[in-house]
Design a protein around this motif. Structure first.
Motif, PDB file in Angstrom:
ATOM      1  N   PRO A 150       0.832  -1.205   0.000  1.00 33.16           N
ATOM      2  CA  PRO A 150       0.000   0.000   0.000  1.00 33.16           C
ATOM      3  C   PRO A 150       0.863   1.251   0.000  1.00 33.16           C
ATOM      4  O   PRO A 150       1.864   1.332   0.704  1.00 33.16           O
ATOM      5  CB  PRO A 150      -0.797  -0.133   1.310  1.00 33.16           C
ATOM      6  CG  PRO A 150       0.043  -1.026   2.178  1.00 33.16           C
ATOM      7  CD  PRO A 150       0.726  -1.979   1.242  1.00 33.16           C
ATOM      8  N   SER A 152       1.019   5.045   0.941  1.00 30.57           N
ATOM      9  CA  SER A 152       0.321   5.934   1.863  1.00 30.57           C
ATOM     10  C   SER A 152      -0.004   7.263   1.195  1.00 30.57           C
ATOM     11  O   SER A 152       0.664   7.674   0.232  1.00 30.57           O
ATOM     12  CB  SER A 152       1.180   6.189   3.107  1.00 30.57           C
ATOM     13  OG  SER A 152       2.287   7.012   2.783  1.00 30.57           O
ATOM     14  N   GLU A 155       3.047   9.412   0.982  1.00 25.83           N
ATOM     15  CA  GLU A 155       3.983   9.085  -0.095  1.00 25.83           C
ATOM     16  C   GLU A 155       3.500   9.632  -1.424  1.00 25.83           C
ATOM     17  O   GLU A 155       4.294  10.142  -2.233  1.00 25.83           O
ATOM     18  CB  GLU A 155       4.187   7.575  -0.150  1.00 25.83           C
ATOM     19  CG  GLU A 155       4.986   7.039   1.036  1.00 25.83           C
ATOM     20  CD  GLU A 155       4.980   5.539   1.139  1.00 25.83           C
ATOM     21  OE1 GLU A 155       5.882   4.989   1.807  1.00 25.83           O
ATOM     22  OE2 GLU A 155       4.073   4.890   0.563  1.00 25.83           O
ATOM     23  N   TRP A 188      11.490   9.471   5.723  1.00 24.73           N
ATOM     24  CA  TRP A 188      10.421   9.322   4.736  1.00 24.73           C
ATOM     25  C   TRP A 188      11.000   9.091   3.344  1.00 24.73           C
ATOM     26  O   TRP A 188      10.548   8.211   2.605  1.00 24.73           O
ATOM     27  CB  TRP A 188       9.532  10.564   4.718  1.00 24.73           C
ATOM     28  CG  TRP A 188       8.692  10.733   5.938  1.00 24.73           C
ATOM     29  CD1 TRP A 188       8.520   9.849   6.958  1.00 24.73           C
ATOM     30  CD2 TRP A 188       7.902  11.873   6.262  1.00 24.73           C
ATOM     31  NE1 TRP A 188       7.670  10.374   7.909  1.00 24.73           N
ATOM     32  CE2 TRP A 188       7.268  11.601   7.513  1.00 24.73           C
ATOM     33  CE3 TRP A 188       7.661  13.098   5.651  1.00 24.73           C
ATOM     34  CZ2 TRP A 188       6.424  12.520   8.134  1.00 24.73           C
ATOM     35  CZ3 TRP A 188       6.813  14.017   6.264  1.00 24.73           C
ATOM     36  CH2 TRP A 188       6.200  13.726   7.496  1.00 24.73           C
TER      37      TRP A 188
END
Length: 221
Positions: A150, A152, A155, A188
């Motif tokens: 998945p 997000s 992202e 991140w």
């Protein structure tokens, strides 16, 4: 963090976690050529040393122990990286060792490994060729990982931010927009590199910028 610091942390972590022959092999077997493979080929492409295991022990069909220069063990596959010198891997190899080497490669392939070989000369003098080939081997698995994992909303927003800026993304861009510290912004970005969404760009031996991989828009939007 620059390459030298990340590299020292990697080696220290594995030395602390190992005992016996596995630790001894890391002390004896991990030398200049193996470090250069990371520095010239791996680091410019990924910008981190995540999921790498130096001098990784594997077994053949007779449970005979062998060691890969590096194992790359992300969630989406098993890859072995080897930096081969001509003298030790070809010139001094007799027929029996040559036969065993081929059979070992086939056995590991049957066990789900993808073994990637680079010559020391290419790693030292033509690392751009090694980076291209490494990306060709690992890239498709990263793409499948994106499809299976998945993505997000954060992202997706970071990918849009990179496109809207019209230039490579910096940790500072994320810090300014989301009011987070450097460590969070860098985390991140590196997570998206591991997923195969971003590609790190190296400037003056440091990872300073990140850009979306080619074709990412078609897969996400």
């Amino acid at each position: 963090m620059d390459f030298e610091k990340e590299y020292q942390l990697l080696i220290e972590h594995h030395l602390d976690a190992r005992t016996g022959e596995r630790r001894g092999r890391l002390v004896r077997g991990h030398q200049y050529a193996e470090k250069l493979l990371l520095q010239n080929v791996w680091w410019p492409l990924f910008g981190n040393l995540d999921h790498l295991h130096p001098e990784y022990e594997v077994y053949d069909w007779n449970r005979k122990s062998q060691f890969l220069d590096f194992a790359f063990l992300p969630p989406y596959g098993r890859f072995g990286l080897e930096c081969d010198g001509f003298q030790s891997h070809i010139k001094d190899m007799d027929r029996e060792r040559f036969s065993y080497s081929l059979n070992r490669e086939t056995f590991l392939a049957g066990m789900g490994w993808r073994i990637i070989h680079f010559s020391f000369e290419d790693v030292q003098k033509r690392p751009e060729i090694c980076r291209m080939l490494l990306q060709m081997v690992i890239g498709p698995s990263q793409i499948r990982n994106i499809a299976a994992s998945p993505v997000s909303p954060m992202e997706r927003e970071l990918v849009r931010l990179a496109w809207n800026l019209g230039k490579p993304l910096r940790p500072r861009d994320i810090m300014n927009l989301y009011q987070v510290n450097f460590r969070t912004a860098r985390k991140w970005l590196q997570e998206m590199v591991v997923k195969g969404m971003l590609r790190p760009l190296i400037k003056n031996k440091y990872t300073c910028y990140y850009e979306p991989v080619e074709g990412l828009s078609e897969r996400l939007f």
